[in-house]
Design an enzyme around this catalytic site. Sequence first.
Site, PDB file in Angstrom:
ATOM      1  CE1 TYR A 132      -3.135   2.937   0.313  1.00 52.25           C
ATOM      2  CE2 TYR A 132      -3.773   2.140   2.478  1.00 52.25           C
ATOM      3  CZ  TYR A 132      -3.944   3.024   1.435  1.00 52.25           C
ATOM      4  OH  TYR A 132      -4.913   3.992   1.516  1.00 52.25           O
ATOM      5  CE  LYS A 160      -6.043   1.382  -1.154  1.00 53.96           C
ATOM      6  NZ  LYS A 160      -6.647   1.360   0.208  1.00 53.96           N
TER       7      LYS A 160
END
Length: 298
Positions: A132, A160
């Site tokens: 992330y 992400k």
Amino acid sequence: MWTGVIPAVTTKFKPDGSLDHAEMERCFSVQMEAGCEGIIVCGSLGEGPMLSHDERIAVLQRAQSVTKGKPTLLTVAEAGTREACELAAKAAKAGASGLMVVPSPIYHTDPAETVETLRAVAAAGDLPVMIYSNRVAYRVDVTPEIMEELAADPRFVAIKESSDDIRRTTEIINRLGDRYAVLTGVDNLALEALAVGACGWVAGLVCAFPAETVAIYRLMQAGRLKEALAIYRWFRPLLDLDVSTYLVQNIKLAEALAINSTEHVRGPRKPLSGARREAVEAIVRKAIETRPALPAAA
């Protein structure tokens, strides 16, 4: 495993603050019935930092009961690497499909520390990892250079991408080809990211409007930009609610209005009130009133 719309779901609580498993099961089922390809639990939107490790595993297991073999990921976003590794190991033991890993949200790691932390958590869980990268919220930029340094470890499989710079998706693909699955993580940049090569969407407003989110993704994959853009333009005021300090309260209010869910949050958060609540409620109600018809093939 790393394509399509994957909701970062909210965690449901009872009025006394305990986990509301029945409401989570209902809401998670709404996501799967709309065509989502998995679920990510206990992230920022899922109030993960407000949950104990045991509670996070319980939420993971509730999601697993609904996803029926589709990917169910647990978010690891701990202040310390030791605690992150402990949670990753617990997730693996509980049968998680993978992890979404955030470098420490408290201490802002430099590039060498970022690499070491991510490697340690991946090793502890020994599961597929979605990195992330969110320099806006967490002040740590997992850059394409860092991604390239981690690429030799096959456990790192997806990104992400939440840098808030639409150019970053192209930079990752230009530098690393198809080494990573790149998923957009910013709701109000999703169509743009899908247009330049993102293969999935880790979504927030999908919790309240799953059919529209899935329709945009599927239309984009089918090359039907004009139809996707029409829905996206309607959706945009809602999607902006995800990019906010109050994203949890915003989206829980949207869920309450759109799918008759609850707004209970864990402190120090409180449900929206006053002028802020009125503004968000007006956006959501207008969206519901003007909801577009979705193309039959979407």
